[in-house]
Design an enzyme around this catalytic site. Structure first.
Site, short mmCIF file in Angstrom:
data_model
loop_
_atom_site.label_atom_id
_atom_site.label_comp_id
_atom_site.label_asym_id
_atom_site.label_seq_id
_atom_site.Cartn_x
_atom_site.Cartn_y
_atom_site.Cartn_z
N ASP A 1 0.83 -1.20 0.00
CA ASP A 1 0.00 0.00 0.00
C ASP A 1 0.87 1.25 0.00
OD1 ASP A 1 -2.39 1.39 -0.01
OD2 ASP A 1 -2.64 1.32 2.17
N ASN B 1 -11.21 -2.49 -4.84
CA ASN B 1 -10.49 -1.62 -5.77
C ASN B 1 -11.22 -1.44 -7.11
OD1 ASN B 1 -7.19 -2.73 -4.66
ND2 ASN B 1 -8.30 -0.89 -4.06
C1 IPE Z 1 -5.58 -2.69 -0.01
O1 IPE Z 1 -5.17 -1.39 -0.27
C2 IPE Z 1 -5.64 -3.47 -1.30
C3 IPE Z 1 -4.37 -3.69 -1.95
C4 IPE Z 1 -3.20 -3.42 -1.46
C5 IPE Z 1 -4.45 -4.32 -3.23
P1 IPE Z 1 -6.21 -0.22 -0.35
O2 IPE Z 1 -5.42 1.03 -0.44
O3 IPE Z 1 -7.20 -0.45 -1.42
O4 IPE Z 1 -6.93 -0.33 1.07
P2 IPE Z 1 -7.88 0.67 1.84
O5 IPE Z 1 -9.04 0.93 0.95
O6 IPE Z 1 -7.12 1.91 2.12
O7 IPE Z 1 -8.24 -0.05 3.09
C1 IPE Z 2 -1.71 0.10 -3.32
O1 IPE Z 2 -1.48 1.47 -3.41
C2 IPE Z 2 -1.92 -0.53 -4.67
C3 IPE Z 2 -3.31 -0.87 -4.97
C4 IPE Z 2 -4.31 -0.83 -4.12
C5 IPE Z 2 -3.61 -1.28 -6.33
P1 IPE Z 2 -2.67 2.52 -3.37
O2 IPE Z 2 -3.07 2.81 -4.76
O3 IPE Z 2 -3.74 2.09 -2.45
O4 IPE Z 2 -1.90 3.78 -2.75
P2 IPE Z 2 -2.49 4.84 -1.73
O5 IPE Z 2 -3.00 4.10 -0.53
O6 IPE Z 2 -3.56 5.57 -2.43
O7 IPE Z 2 -1.30 5.68 -1.38
MG MG Z 3 -4.10 2.43 -0.47
#
Ligand code: IPE
Ligand code: IPE
Ligand code: MG
Length: 254
Positions: free
Chosen positions: A23, A71
């Site tokens: 993340d 997502n």
């Molecule tokens: C969790 O990350 C899913 C992945 C790393 C693929 P998110 O960034 O989507 O999680 P939330 O929504 O902040 O909990």
């Molecule tokens: C994790 O990074 C990757 C996916 C969920 C695909 P994020 O896209 O959630 O990054 P932040 O949390 O917005 O920084």
């Molecule tokens: Mg994220």
């Protein structure tokens, strides 16, 4: 000569299975004035780096949460870019994965993925199926509640067709109906990017995992960060409900 962190962790009990919630890609990019997609691109580079680092540390299974069921609710252009990026990365990395002895598996609702992504994945799964050094499990279009719901549907079907009866039901059987059937539960969960939550990831399988959270954004996550997480894991006493005295005695007996 002082021992490297890698040598140090290898002299102790290693986690056989590490699960990672990668993340922080979006914030990493935004803070640099870049498009979120560029964060995802750097995220792929980090995955590559960490797979290699995990092989060096003799980790047997590495599960990476790459795209969650939730997502799908992101803006369309980000979802499209992620799917494109995945096809590109999978195709480009397959020869290297083979060379490194990586066996790729996927968990999740792959039917929701675009055909192009699915085809690229299927090719990579086929070509890497004999990998001996590490099993890399990509969680794609995955969520734990989706997985458990899917498992329950199959259990009900098998009960109705008399393949299964009430007395067969136990936690091992349930594990075998999950998409992670045959894969041991993770010993260690790492989440990068500063949030302290599971975001619908492996709720059943993480029942007794050690949890490690770091503020480092995923694109910055490197070997050193991985080995620090493993070292932290090694400093913990896993009691599985027993007392500390029992654990110490068991360790002494071995
Ligand atoms: C969790 O990350 C899913 C992945 C790393 C693929 P998110 O960034 O989507 O999680 P939330 O929504 O902040 O909990
Ligand atoms: C994790 O990074 C990757 C996916 C969920 C695909 P994020 O896209 O959630 O990054 P932040 O949390 O917005 O920084
Ligand atoms: Mg994220």
């Amino acid at each position: 000569m002082s021992m490297s962190l890698l040598d140090k962790i290898k002299s102790k009990r290693l986690p056989s299975h590490i699960a990672i919630i990668m993340d922080g890609n979006g914030r990493w990019a935004t803070e640099r004035g870049l498009d979120r997609t560029e964060g995802h691109q750097e995220g792929v580079v980090a995955v590559r780096r960490i797979v290699e680092a995990a092989i060096h540390a003799n980790v047997n299974y590495l599960t990476i949460y790459a795209f969650s069921t939730e997502n799908w609710n992101r803006p369309n252009d980000e979802v499209d870019a992620l799917m494109e990026l995945m096809v590109h990365a999978i195709v480009k990395e397959t020869p290297d994965l083979i060379k490194q002895g990586v066996r790729l598996l996927t968990i999740g609702d792959c039917e929701r993925l675009p055909e192009k992504t699915r085809n690229a994945l299927d090719d990579c799964l086929e070509q890497t199926k004999d990998g001996q050094n590490i099993t890399l499990v990509l969680a794609l279009s995955y969520s734990s509640k989706w997985e458990i719901t899917h498992a329950l549907k199959n259990i009900i079907d098998d009960a109705q067709s008399k393949k299964l009866s009430n007395s067969d039901l136990n936690d091992k059987l349930i594990s075998n109906y999950l998409s992670t059937a045959g894969i041991p539960d993770p010993d260690l969960l790492i989440r990068s990017g500063g949030e302290r939550r599971l975001s619908n990831f492996l709720l059943w399988q993480l029942a007794y995992a050690e949890l490690y959270f770091t503020d480092t954004y995923w694109p910055d996550f490197n070997d050193e960060h991985l080995y620090r997480a493993i070292s932290d894991f090694q400093s913990r006493e896993r009691r599985f409900g027993k007392t500390s005295d029992q654990i110490k005695k068991e360790q002494g007996d071995n």
